[in-house]
Design an enzyme around this catalytic site. Structure first.
Site, mmCIF file in Angstrom:
data_model
loop_
_atom_site.group_PDB
_atom_site.id
_atom_site.type_symbol
_atom_site.label_atom_id
_atom_site.label_comp_id
_atom_site.label_asym_id
_atom_site.label_seq_id
_atom_site.Cartn_x
_atom_site.Cartn_y
_atom_site.Cartn_z
ATOM 1 N N ASP A 177 41.727 30.120 29.534
ATOM 2 C CA ASP A 177 40.643 30.417 30.466
ATOM 3 C C ASP A 177 39.347 30.139 29.710
ATOM 4 O O ASP A 177 39.324 30.079 28.477
ATOM 5 C CB ASP A 177 40.719 31.858 30.943
ATOM 6 C CG ASP A 177 40.074 32.057 32.313
ATOM 7 O OD1 ASP A 177 39.229 31.224 32.701
ATOM 8 O OD2 ASP A 177 40.407 33.047 32.992
ATOM 9 N N GLU A 180 31.937 41.090 45.753
ATOM 10 C CA GLU A 180 33.177 41.147 44.982
ATOM 11 C C GLU A 180 33.539 39.747 44.513
ATOM 12 O O GLU A 180 33.379 38.778 45.251
ATOM 13 C CB GLU A 180 34.319 41.743 45.813
ATOM 14 C CG GLU A 180 34.658 40.958 47.066
ATOM 15 C CD GLU A 180 35.943 41.438 47.729
ATOM 16 O OE1 GLU A 180 36.649 42.276 47.151
ATOM 17 O OE2 GLU A 180 36.233 40.951 48.846
#
Length: 731
Positions: free
Chosen positions: A262, A468
């Protein structure tokens, strides 16, 4: 073979004679030849996501980083945008998902082909997509849960596999695009400390919940890439984890594809996890564990130093570099265009009619009707005035979700409702409240007064991908860094709906969200509730289709909707006890698999053998489903398995089959499932999956067979007696 020394002036005619340019050779031979010609420094730079060109060999630059979560993402081209991943999962339609992924790959190829012609090698133009996100959505407070396929390993596996197969294509030689299973593994928040967080679960939870979808994509779908996660697992960073990366991924599952970190995760190894003192040792450890690509700016550059200091050998780097070039060869990037059919996909496929039709269909199928006290569908010929209000009524951001592209055409719910009622009824828009901020009693009265006299109020609220999401700088009441601190619908929205209901104004609540919201008051008092997720470019029109009866809703929840915050364990605990429909023993507000229709379905005649041996491979299960209502419709038939007499830890119940069917009014169909030995198995405390003697309970119906505050959808059940010795399945 004697190698020719290459220089900056190596002519193109010589480059063309290199064995790696010969399509008649195997990919392995070509990759071996290419890598043998690289210097140490060149190899290391090819292990960064923004790999530079090697001009002396005629190798162009390649930026590995691209996204296609629900359509090609973050590109400057106009593309087809499908519902957010959680909405796609709500369709429970793996067949359609494969078609959608194939169309996304077509658009991605078209963009890549066009960019190549223009010499554009920048980010978001490559064919290596870091999708799908198959982390288990264990807790609705996780802001990135919207990117997943929900809380269930089986549903996630089925939808994820379909997506990978569609994206990578069915050409026997070339990948249409490269998919990547992320984030490996045991990763689902919290966002604010993900770079230093250590997840730790039991061996049982690891194999029962967190790894099954990854295994399916690696072993069964042959996904070409895997992304290792930011967090540590059992104290060891995921990108350098002995158990996850070596023992399981490379050794047990025999994964031959590439692994990318990542973005910034290698830096985290020494900066935040403090597992190593510097970049050189951290990078070497990641490579040793099989992390081939550093999505980052500099950490892997230290590999040159690591080799020179004897921390790692150049031969070990070769393994990773070869994996990376193997992907590029499998994509056909070193072959003549006339040999690669995908190289001819034109830019005209972007937003073509076929893809638009798929987006419309998927947006419709993602809509989940949670409640309907005979208010819906609204009868257009009986309407004179409709009031639309709420923070998502005229908001395009809430349709697009995150990791999104941008379409050339998109209607907000308000625009779609106006279009649908043009010349039929007056549509009044009241901008009213935002998502969170409180309003005075006088303001509430004013909004209600504006709604008086309306035949219906359509309140379009919920939350937003601007509240979010991934590691966000959001610190508002109920939200923290991209995650939520409460699953409750923001209070101001409930206050407004209370005022509307008190004023006896027929109210429809359209909820847009990336995850479960607790709406206990609305579930009791608002006559109609539609969950619309972040619906993509046709989300607004799909809402209108359902509201006015142009489409009979058929979506089902891929997550449990809990009634209150206290139903949830601690957010930072990854223990599955008390989580998701599989281990939650309380009363759900709306259970996993739940979703109403404008018609009714009756289940009957559930049949299967009453007993079988534990080694039997396929167990047939048949059930009859009849549309007993007056409207044609689709139903998602769901099969659940439970083990009521087991002494070991097992789920309360677990999904093991589903089929989407279409039934005309009055029509009945017999549906057949085949339960495999794996479907009937349990995971023991050592992570070993076994078929154990005893009773297996089989339930088939329109939702998971768990307690709910609403009227549950009907299920039928039977039981199977497994006899014989324990049967162990390779995990």
């Amino acid at each position: 073979m004697k190698l020719v020394k290459q220089t900056k002036s190596t002519p193109i005619t010589v480059q063309k004679r290199y064995p790696f340019r010969n399509p008649q050779l195997s990919i392995e031979q070509r990759v071996d030849d290419l890598v043998s010609r690289l210097t140490l420094e060149e190899k290391v730079r090819q292990m960064l996501n923004n790999a530079p060109a090697i001009k002396r060999l005629g190798i162009p630059a390649y930026n590995w980083w691209n996204e296609c979560l629900h359509g090609v993402g973050r590109t400057k081209y106009h593309v087809t945008v499908f519902p957010q991943a959680i909405g796609m999962a709500a369709s429970w339609n793996d067949v359609l998902m494969k078609e959608v992924a194939s169309s996304i790959a077509d658009e991605g190829r078209a963009i890549y082909n066009d960019a190549q012609k223009r010499g554009d090698y920048s980010q978001y133009h490559a064919l290596t997509y870091w999708t799908p996100n198959i982390n288990i959505f264990r807790d609705p407070r996780w802001g990135r849960g919207q990117e997943t396929y929900g809380e269930d390993p089986y549903l996630t596996s089925k939808i994820g596999k379909a997506f990978v197969l569609g994206l990578q294509g069915d050409d026997p030689r070339y990948l249409k695009a490269s998919a990547c299973a992320k984030h490996y593994a045991v990763h689902s928040g919290p966002e604010k400390n993900r770079h230093s967080f250590n997840s730790d679960v039991s061996t049982y939870d690891l194999w029962d919940t967190y790894l099954p979808a990854f295994r399916t994509l690696v072993v069964d779908a042959n996904v070409s890439g895997v992304m290792c996660a930011y967090n540590a697992f059992k104290g060891q960073p995921c990108c350098g984890n002995d158990l996850l990366m070596q023992s399981i991924l490379r050794d047990k599952w025999n994964f031959k594809g590439y692994v990318t970190s990542d973005c910034g995760a290698i830096d985290d190894i020494f900066n935040h996890h403090k597992a190593h003192p510097d970049a050189a040792t951290a990078a070497a450890d990641a490579v040793f564990h099989g992390t081939d690509l550093d999505c980052g700016q500099s950490a892997y550059l230290a590999l040159v130093k690591a080799v020179k200091n004897g921390i790692i050998t150049e031969k070990q780097l070769d393994v990773s570099v070869k994996r990376l070039f193997t992907i590029r060869f499998r994509l056909g990037l070193f072959d003549p265009a006339e040999q690669v059919d995908y190289a001819h996909i034109p830019i005209s496929v972007l937003e073509c009619k076929k893809h638009q039709d798929l987006a419309k269909q998927l947006a419709r199928e993602s809509m989940v009707l949670l409640k309907n006290d005979r208010l819906l569908p609204l009868q257009k010929n009986k309407l004179k005035k409709v009031v639309v209000m709420g923070p998502n009524a005229d908001c395009k951001d809430a349709l697009l979700g995150n990791y999104n592209g941008h379409p050339s055409r998109m209607l907000t719910p308000l625009q779609a409702i106006r279009e649908r009622l043009k010349g039929v009824a007056e549509v009044v828009y009241v901008s009213g409240i935002d998502y969170i901020n409180t309003v005075s009693e006088d303001e509430l009265k004013r909004y209600v007064n504006q709604a008086k006299g309306a035949d219906a109020v359509i309140f379009i609220g919920g939350i937003s991908p601007r509240l979010e999401g991934e590691e966000m700088s959001v610190n508002k009441d109920g939200f923290d860094g991209g995650d939520r601190t409460s699953i409750a619908l923001p209070t101001v929205q409930t206050q407004l709906m209370k005022a509307l209901v008190a004023g006896r104004i027929p109210t429809v609540f359209v909820m847009m969200t990336g995850s479960a919201l607790a709406i206990p008051w609305e579930a009791k008092h608002v006559p109609a509730i539609l969950n619309a997720w972040y619906g993509g470019q046709y989300g607004g029109e799909a809402i209108a289709d359902v509201l006015f009866g142009d489409y009979n809703p058929s979506g089902k929840l891929p997550v449990t909707f809990y009634a209150k915050d206290s139903d949830l364990p601690d957010f930072e605990s990854y223990d599955m006890q008390g989580r998701t429909y599989r281990y939650f023993k309380g009363k759900a507000l709306y259970p996993f698999g739940y979703g109403l229709s404008y018609t009714d379905f009756r289940y009957s005649s559930l049949k299967m053998p009453t007993a079988c041996n534990t080694t039997d491979k396929e167990i047939p299960v048949t059930v009859t489903v009849k549309n007993t209502g007056k409207m044609d419709g689709e139903e998602v038939v769901q099969l659940y398995v439970s083990h009521p007499d087991k002494k070991i830890l097992v789920p309360v119940t677990a999904l093991k089959g589903f089929k989407r069917i279409y039934l005309k009014a009055g029509e009945a169909k017999q549906i057949t499932f085949s339960l495999s030995s794996e479907d009937l198995s349990c995971v023991d405390e050592n992570g070993i999956r076994k078929v154990l003697p005893g009773t297996v309970k089989i339930q088939v119906g329109g939702c998971s067979p768990v307690a709910t505050l609403t009227a549950p959808l009907k299920t039928v059940e039977t039981a199977l007696k497994l006899t014989g010795d324990t049967y162990t399945i390779d995990k």
